[in-house]
Design an enzyme around this catalytic site. Structure first.
Site, short mmCIF file in Angstrom:
data_model
loop_
_atom_site.label_atom_id
_atom_site.label_comp_id
_atom_site.label_asym_id
_atom_site.label_seq_id
_atom_site.Cartn_x
_atom_site.Cartn_y
_atom_site.Cartn_z
N ALA A 1 0.82 -1.31 0.02
CA ALA A 1 0.22 0.00 -0.10
C ALA A 1 0.81 1.26 0.17
CB ALA A 1 -0.88 0.11 1.15
N THR B 1 0.64 8.32 4.10
CA THR B 1 0.45 7.15 3.81
C THR B 1 1.71 6.10 3.82
OG1 THR B 1 -1.85 7.27 2.33
CG2 THR B 1 -0.37 5.42 1.90
N THR C 1 11.02 0.76 -4.00
CA THR C 1 11.14 1.14 -5.21
C THR C 1 12.83 1.45 -5.73
OG1 THR C 1 10.76 3.08 -7.22
CG2 THR C 1 10.62 3.48 -4.74
N ASP C 2 13.08 1.61 -6.81
CA ASP C 2 14.67 1.85 -7.46
C ASP C 2 14.80 3.37 -7.18
OD1 ASP C 2 13.25 2.59 -9.29
OD2 ASP C 2 14.24 1.64 -10.89
N GLU C 3 13.48 4.09 -7.25
CA GLU C 3 13.53 5.66 -7.19
C GLU C 3 14.40 6.12 -5.76
OE1 GLU C 3 10.33 7.88 -8.39
OE2 GLU C 3 10.06 6.50 -10.05
N TYR D 1 7.65 11.87 -3.60
CA TYR D 1 7.26 10.20 -3.76
C TYR D 1 8.54 9.19 -3.38
CZ TYR D 1 7.01 5.63 -5.49
OH TYR D 1 7.09 4.07 -5.62
#
Ligand code: NAD
Ligand code: DAU
Length: 354
Positions: free
Chosen positions: A92, A110, A135-137, A160
């Site tokens: 989520a 969140t 995530t790879d970010e 994000y």
């Protein structure tokens, strides 16, 4: 536990299981993986949550859906206890970079506070295993060469990715401080069926089908490493069962392409499937203002996952995109419900807001 000794979960709490990747995970678990235990899907059903992604499983005795918020610590704690949860798989999140630039608040709430509440519930159940999907970010942006490894320093660039980085750090800190059993995975860009059409690939497919402009940010030469979603969920299941406790695994698709290369492949596929002239579709490409802070290139070195656990992506980008285009073209009802918001009408009648 060392790599090779399999964990055998009996009761999974999946968060965000009505989203794009979470729903693929549940379909995989109750389908090809033939999971015999219980799956509880805790999802708030934000704009990105769609129970039509799981319609075929609604009556499966192994599966239960609970509409609720991961930030609700009391609810999470109660579910873990009542359902005798031994494993949490945490998908989520608020997941779209452009939304995080326009309205970052929900991402902090969140992705950071929600993860914190789940960890608080997890630390009350000593043997519980927590798998965190990331995530790879979090690693930032690469130059023309190189690839992210598990030990690449974090350098997130968007609200994000900063919120996901914060959640990764919380998971590590809870493992270190409280001894929670955790595994983490950091994955590259996913694509495939049921992806909400705010992301590049489904947006472009839908616009191509409707003859609408294809908005390309900046010069279109940003590079992403694309992975078919079914390969991602298989990797997660592999790590969950056989990954070493406390470890992070990178997941990638060996699918590095510029955005323009991806769009040209989509043009070719839509032209082939619909009979529309490719040159006409290509003229829909429209260069627009760049995304603020736009990361230039992501690439993933997943040799750890490959050598320790034997995972490899099964789909190359050409085959995966062809399958994905065919799925969108053969799913007009799903598309119509997403476009008109009708998938949410069902929600209002069946699950009154808390
Ligand atoms: P998504 O936006 O499609 O789905 C997110 C889901 O989470 C939705 O069903 C939504 O209703 C639910 N949700 C949001 N807030 C919630 C809350 N407070 N409580 C309970 N449920 C809530 O996202 P996705 O693309 O499926 O991504 C899933 C996870 O994988 C995310 O953690 C994301 O960071 C990560 N990830 C995504 C990609 C990608 O390419 N999409 C790549 C790597 C990692
Ligand atoms: O790398 C993993 C990440 O991939 C995930 O953590 C995120 O949840 C997921 O959304 C994705 O982030 P990106 O920002 O890379 O994905 P997106 O589909 O939004 O954009 C992909 C590339 O395409 C990026 O360079 C921006 C560009 N783009 C995107 C859209 C929506 C365009 O040029 N035009 C568009 O309209």
């Amino acid at each position: 536990m060392s790599a090779g000794d399999a964990r055998s979960p009996r009761s999974l709490l999946v968060t965000g299981g009505a989203g794009f990747i979470g729903s693929a995970f549940i379909r995989y678990l109750l389908g090809p993986a033939a999971f015999a235990g219980r799956v509880t899907n805790l999802d708030l059903l934000t704009y990105a949550g769609n129970l039509e992604n799981l319609a075929a499983l609604a009556a499966d005795a192994r599966y239960r859906f609970v509409r609720g918020d991961i930030r609700d610590g009391e609810l999470v704690g109660r579910l873990v206890e009542e359902r005798e949860v031994d494993t949490i798989v945490h998908f989520a999140a608020e997941s779209h970079v452009d939304r995080s630039i326009v309205a970052p608040g929900a991402f902090i709430d969140t992705n950071i506070v929600g993860t914190f509440q789940l960890l608080e519930a997890a630390r009350r159940v000593p043997a519980l295993h927590f798998h965190h999907v990331s995530t790879d970010e979090v690693f930032g942006s690469l130059g023309p060469t190189g690839a992210f490894r598990e030990d690449t320093p974090y350098s997130p660039n968007s609200p994000y990715s900063a919120s996901k980085a914060a959640s990764d750090h919380l998971v590590r800190a809870y493992a270190h401080t409280y001894g929670i059993n955790v595994t983490l995975s950091n994955c590259s860009n996913n694509y495939g069926p049921y992806q909400f059409p705010e992301k590049l690939i489904p947006l472009m497919i839908m616009n191509l089908c409707e003859g609408k402009p294809l908005p390309v940010y900046g010069d279109g030469l940003n590079v992403r490493d694309w992975l078919y979603v079914d390969d991602h969920v298989e990797a997660i299941w592999t790590i969950l069962r056989r990954g070493r406790a406390g470890e992070t695994y990178n997941i990638g698709g060996e699918g590095e392409r510029t955005n323009l290369e991806v769009i040209r492949l989509l043009v070719a596929n839509v032209a082939r499937e619909t009979g529309k002239p490719a040159a006409e579709l290509e003229r829909l490409v429209t260069f627009v203002k760049d995304r603020p802070g736009h990361d230039r290139r992501y690439a993933i070195d997943f040799s750890k996952l490959k050598s320790e656990l034997g995972w490899l992506p099964r789909h190359d980008l050409e085959r995966g995109l062809a399958d994905t285009v065919r799925w969108y073209l053969s799913s007009p009802e799903w598309i119509e419900h997403v476009r008109t918001g009708a998938y949410r009408a069902w929600l209002e009648t069946n699950y009154a807001a808390r």
